[in-house]
Design a protein around this motif. Structure first.
Motif, PDB file in Angstrom:
ATOM      1  N   ARG A  45       2.302   7.418  12.274  1.00  0.00           N
ATOM      2  CA  ARG A  45       0.976   8.027  12.254  1.00  0.00           C
ATOM      3  C   ARG A  45       0.784   8.753  10.923  1.00  0.00           C
ATOM      4  O   ARG A  45       1.702   9.421  10.439  1.00  0.00           O
ATOM      5  N   GLU A  46      -0.405   8.640  10.360  1.00  0.00           N
ATOM      6  CA  GLU A  46      -0.677   9.260   9.079  1.00  0.00           C
ATOM      7  C   GLU A  46      -2.026   9.960   9.090  1.00  0.00           C
ATOM      8  O   GLU A  46      -2.931   9.606   9.858  1.00  0.00           O
ATOM      9  N   VAL A  47      -2.129  10.961   8.238  1.00  0.00           N
ATOM     10  CA  VAL A  47      -3.387  11.690   8.151  1.00  0.00           C
ATOM     11  C   VAL A  47      -4.435  10.838   7.453  1.00  0.00           C
ATOM     12  O   VAL A  47      -4.125  10.061   6.537  1.00  0.00           O
ATOM     13  N   VAL A  48      -5.665  10.955   7.896  1.00  0.00           N
ATOM     14  CA  VAL A  48      -6.801  10.315   7.250  1.00  0.00           C
ATOM     15  C   VAL A  48      -7.652  11.375   6.561  1.00  0.00           C
ATOM     16  O   VAL A  48      -7.961  11.269   5.368  1.00  0.00           O
ATOM     17  N   ALA A  49      -8.032  12.418   7.308  1.00  0.00           N
ATOM     18  CA  ALA A  49      -8.872  13.474   6.757  1.00  0.00           C
ATOM     19  C   ALA A  49      -8.769  14.711   7.635  1.00  0.00           C
ATOM     20  O   ALA A  49      -8.421  14.622   8.810  1.00  0.00           O
ATOM     21  N   SER A  50      -9.083  15.843   7.031  1.00  0.00           N
ATOM     22  CA  SER A  50      -9.088  17.113   7.750  1.00  0.00           C
ATOM     23  C   SER A  50     -10.259  17.956   7.260  1.00  0.00           C
ATOM     24  O   SER A  50     -10.671  17.828   6.100  1.00  0.00           O
ATOM     25  N   ILE A  51     -10.781  18.800   8.145  1.00  0.00           N
ATOM     26  CA  ILE A  51     -11.938  19.610   7.790  1.00  0.00           C
ATOM     27  C   ILE A  51     -11.739  21.044   8.273  1.00  0.00           C
ATOM     28  O   ILE A  51     -11.149  21.284   9.328  1.00  0.00           O
ATOM     29  N   SER A  52     -12.237  21.981   7.489  1.00  0.00           N
ATOM     30  CA  SER A  52     -12.118  23.393   7.834  1.00  0.00           C
ATOM     31  C   SER A  52     -12.995  23.735   9.046  1.00  0.00           C
ATOM     32  O   SER A  52     -13.872  22.960   9.431  1.00  0.00           O
ATOM     33  N   ALA A  58     -12.831  19.990   2.936  1.00  0.00           N
ATOM     34  CA  ALA A  58     -12.170  18.850   3.566  1.00  0.00           C
ATOM     35  C   ALA A  58     -11.073  18.324   2.651  1.00  0.00           C
ATOM     36  O   ALA A  58     -11.069  18.589   1.442  1.00  0.00           O
ATOM     37  N   ALA A  59     -10.172  17.594   3.252  1.00  0.00           N
ATOM     38  CA  ALA A  59      -9.100  16.937   2.499  1.00  0.00           C
ATOM     39  C   ALA A  59      -8.974  15.509   3.001  1.00  0.00           C
ATOM     40  O   ALA A  59      -9.206  15.245   4.194  1.00  0.00           O
ATOM     41  N   TYR A  60      -8.624  14.589   2.094  1.00  0.00           N
ATOM     42  CA  TYR A  60      -8.553  13.174   2.433  1.00  0.00           C
ATOM     43  C   TYR A  60      -7.247  12.561   1.946  1.00  0.00           C
ATOM     44  O   TYR A  60      -6.697  12.965   0.919  1.00  0.00           O
ATOM     45  N   ALA A  61      -6.815  11.549   2.656  1.00  0.00           N
ATOM     46  CA  ALA A  61      -5.713  10.732   2.161  1.00  0.00           C
ATOM     47  C   ALA A  61      -6.214   9.939   0.959  1.00  0.00           C
ATOM     48  O   ALA A  61      -7.393   9.556   0.899  1.00  0.00           O
ATOM     49  N   ASP A  62      -5.335   9.673   0.013  1.00  0.00           N
ATOM     50  CA  ASP A  62      -5.720   8.922  -1.181  1.00  0.00           C
ATOM     51  C   ASP A  62      -6.293   7.557  -0.827  1.00  0.00           C
ATOM     52  O   ASP A  62      -7.217   7.066  -1.494  1.00  0.00           O
ATOM     53  N   SER A  63      -5.779   6.959   0.225  1.00  0.00           N
ATOM     54  CA  SER A  63      -6.183   5.597   0.596  1.00  0.00           C
ATOM     55  C   SER A  63      -7.621   5.505   1.094  1.00  0.00           C
ATOM     56  O   SER A  63      -8.196   4.412   1.122  1.00  0.00           O
ATOM     57  N   VAL A  64      -8.212   6.639   1.493  1.00  0.00           N
ATOM     58  CA  VAL A  64      -9.578   6.606   2.022  1.00  0.00           C
ATOM     59  C   VAL A  64     -10.553   7.423   1.186  1.00  0.00           C
ATOM     60  O   VAL A  64     -11.762   7.415   1.456  1.00  0.00           O
ATOM     61  N   GLN A  65     -10.031   8.125   0.189  1.00  0.00           N
ATOM     62  CA  GLN A  65     -10.887   8.970  -0.653  1.00  0.00           C
ATOM     63  C   GLN A  65     -12.022   8.144  -1.247  1.00  0.00           C
ATOM     64  O   GLN A  65     -11.792   7.067  -1.794  1.00  0.00           O
ATOM     65  N   GLY A  66     -13.241   8.650  -1.104  1.00  0.00           N
ATOM     66  CA  GLY A  66     -14.395   7.943  -1.649  1.00  0.00           C
ATOM     67  C   GLY A  66     -14.998   6.913  -0.710  1.00  0.00           C
ATOM     68  O   GLY A  66     -16.098   6.411  -0.969  1.00  0.00           O
ATOM     69  N   ARG A  67     -14.307   6.583   0.372  1.00  0.00           N
ATOM     70  CA  ARG A  67     -14.827   5.614   1.340  1.00  0.00           C
ATOM     71  C   ARG A  67     -15.122   6.266   2.696  1.00  0.00           C
ATOM     72  O   ARG A  67     -16.053   5.851   3.389  1.00  0.00           O
ATOM     73  N   PHE A  68     -14.322   7.249   3.061  1.00  0.00           N
ATOM     74  CA  PHE A  68     -14.475   7.923   4.351  1.00  0.00           C
ATOM     75  C   PHE A  68     -15.009   9.337   4.127  1.00  0.00           C
ATOM     76  O   PHE A  68     -14.691   9.984   3.119  1.00  0.00           O
ATOM     77  N   THR A  69     -15.778   9.820   5.109  1.00  0.00           N
ATOM     78  CA  THR A  69     -16.298  11.187   5.058  1.00  0.00           C
ATOM     79  C   THR A  69     -16.121  11.857   6.408  1.00  0.00           C
ATOM     80  O   THR A  69     -16.583  11.330   7.427  1.00  0.00           O
TER      81      THR A  69
END
Length: 125
Positions: A45-52, A58-69
């Motif tokens: 299991r890996e992180v995708v994104a997190s939000i305050s 927010a913070a994003y995994a490099d693999s989804v940065q710019g594609r996921f919100t």
């Protein structure tokens, strides 16, 4: 105690979009850090994104940065994950999670104490 219910998963072609929702059920009216994680077959299991807690950071995994919100509507007690330009490698079960002891974005799985049941996302090429 926090209960989380995900929805919005499904099958889509590469390049398409999906929006996942996570409904948060909690006796307390306070908010906390929320995260989206995913697990592909045979992988950890890996992180995708997190939000305050207030949605301000927010913070994003490099693999989804710019594609996921990741976003949240605290009046509706719902957290969202908008996924655009999906790729076959995004195929996984996606989980919503809550870190009730934090108000900032967190990316470590161990920080999260409450988890949803997961929703399947399948991206075909």
């Amino acid at each position: 105690q926090v209960q989380l219910v995900e929805s919005g998963g499904g099958a889509v072609q590469a390049g398409g979009s999906l929006r996942l929702s996570c409904a948060v059920y909690r006796r307390s009216s306070s908010t906390c850090t929320m995260g989206w994680f995913r697990q592909a077959p045979g992988k950890e299991r890996e992180v995708v994104a997190s939000i305050s807690s207030d949605g301000g950071s927010a913070a994003y995994a490099d693999s989804v940065q710019g594609r996921f919100t990741i976003s949240r509507d605290n009046t509706k007690r719902t957290v969202y994950l908008q996924m655009d330009r999906l790729k076959p490698e995004d195929t996984a079960v996606y989980y919503c999670a809550a870190d009730v002891d934090s108000d900032r974005p967190r990316t470590a799985i161990a920080d999260y104490s409450s988890w949803g049941q997961g929703t399947q996302v399948t991206v075909s090429s």
